[in-house]
Design an enzyme around this catalytic site. Structure first.
Site, PDB file in Angstrom:
ATOM      1  N   SER A 110       0.835  -1.190   0.000  1.00 31.08           N
ATOM      2  CA  SER A 110       0.000   0.000   0.000  1.00 31.08           C
ATOM      3  C   SER A 110       0.875   1.248   0.000  1.00 31.08           C
ATOM      4  O   SER A 110       2.087   1.179   0.257  1.00 31.08           O
ATOM      5  CB  SER A 110      -0.881   0.002   1.263  1.00 31.08           C
ATOM      6  OG  SER A 110      -1.580   1.209   1.428  1.00 31.08           O
TER       7      SER A 110
ATOM      8  N   TYR B 214      -2.999  -1.183  10.170  1.00 34.10           N
ATOM      9  CA  TYR B 214      -2.944  -1.337   8.717  1.00 34.10           C
ATOM     10  C   TYR B 214      -1.541  -1.008   8.199  1.00 34.10           C
ATOM     11  O   TYR B 214      -0.979  -1.741   7.375  1.00 34.10           O
ATOM     12  CB  TYR B 214      -3.989  -0.435   8.060  1.00 34.10           C
ATOM     13  CG  TYR B 214      -4.135  -0.645   6.573  1.00 34.10           C
ATOM     14  CD1 TYR B 214      -4.902  -1.704   6.082  1.00 34.10           C
ATOM     15  CD2 TYR B 214      -3.525   0.192   5.656  1.00 34.10           C
ATOM     16  CE1 TYR B 214      -5.042  -1.915   4.720  1.00 34.10           C
ATOM     17  CE2 TYR B 214      -3.660  -0.007   4.290  1.00 34.10           C
ATOM     18  CZ  TYR B 214      -4.423  -1.056   3.822  1.00 34.10           C
ATOM     19  OH  TYR B 214      -4.555  -1.254   2.472  1.00 34.10           O
TER      20      TYR B 214
END
Length: 277
Positions: A140, A153
């Site tokens: 990401s 995350y």
């Protein structure tokens, strides 16, 4: 001719978002598909959208289920042949700061986003070595930078990056012929942020405001994001950065590894960044 034609392509998280788009674009290029997700309804929708022109194996699969993942590679090989490409796309996000987020929530994110990638990669590596294939792991923008409310995350995506880059080094040194790609999408127009479980919201902020902020910052259409991922995978690029926002964040983090957060706060104008899978 596409490098994916008649190749066995394994895709996790294929019920929606980038996983579904990966399945559709690969099917259009003549790939043989093994698609999976925990969402059976969405998975069947993806199968229907792919249509009857491609060989396809569909499995309801939880990447946090050790036993299920251990058995999955053999099932794929028996049904379709050894894997040529593995796209570890399955992922999830939650919202909440470190103080107010339960430990169990953090463990769930790590188990799905990181250990899911590790389990799938380890399980399929013997096949990929046999076919001299490629594993593409989705990290990401948050594999580059830290962001408030996303510690779990960010930790999972930093871990995916570290694991994948190390694997690439090892595969290269051992001359296995296996390609290893790490993907860093920025804001992609999917529903992953809207589907996020909220453990804690900052005072004065609502979930609807968070969703609206993500919509404003999700600048890359999902079809364009997948085109970039597939082009990078075909070229066996070790790092695939998707979107101008991810490119800017990566550059700022390398240029100013401590103070980049202040610059990004101005860039986002206080809005909450989101995930992409």
């Amino acid at each position: 001719m596409s490098v994916f034609k008649d190749k066995v392509c394994v895709i996790t998280g294929a019920a929606s978002g980038m996983g579904r788009e990966l399945a559709l674009q690969l099917a259009a290029q003549g790939a043989v598909l093994a698609i999976s997700d925990v969402n059976e309804t969405g998975l069947e929708e993806t199968k229907s959208m792919v249509g009857a022109g491609n060989r396809i194996l569909v499995d309801v699969l939880d990447v946090s289920d050790k036993a299920a993942i251990a058995a999955y590679p053999a099932k794929v090989e028996a049904a379709l042949g050894p894997a040529d490409f593995v796209f570890n796309n399955a992922g999830m996000t939650r919202v909440g700061d470190v103080v107010n987020t339960p430990l169990e929530s953090m463990e769930q994110i790590i188990d799905v986003n990181f250990w899911g990638v590790v389990r799938m990669t380890k399980g399929f590596l013997p096949q990929l070595i046999q076919t001299k294939g490629v594993v593409t792991n989705i990290s990401s923008l948050f594999g580059f930078i830290a962001y408030h409310g996303q510690a779990h995350y960010c930790a999972s995506k930093f871990a995916v990056r570290g694991f994948t880059e190390t694997l690439a080094l090892e595969m290269e040194e051992a001359e296995t012929g296996v390609g290893v790609c790490c993907v860093h999408p920025g804001g992609v127009q999917t529903n992953v942020a809207r589907n996020a479980v909220v453990d804690h919201m900052p005072d004065g902020t609502s979930k609807s405001e968070l969703d609206a902020d993500f919509d404003d910052l999700a600048i890359t259409p999902v079809d364009k994001a997948v085109q970039i991922i597939l082009a990078g995978t075909a070229k066996r690029k070790k790092r695939i950065v998707v979107g101008s926002d991810a490119k800017i964040a990566s550059f700022l983090q390398r240029l100013m590894p401590v103070s980049y957060q202040k610059i990004l706060a101005k860039y986002t104008k206080g809005k909450a960044l989101g995930a992409s899978n």
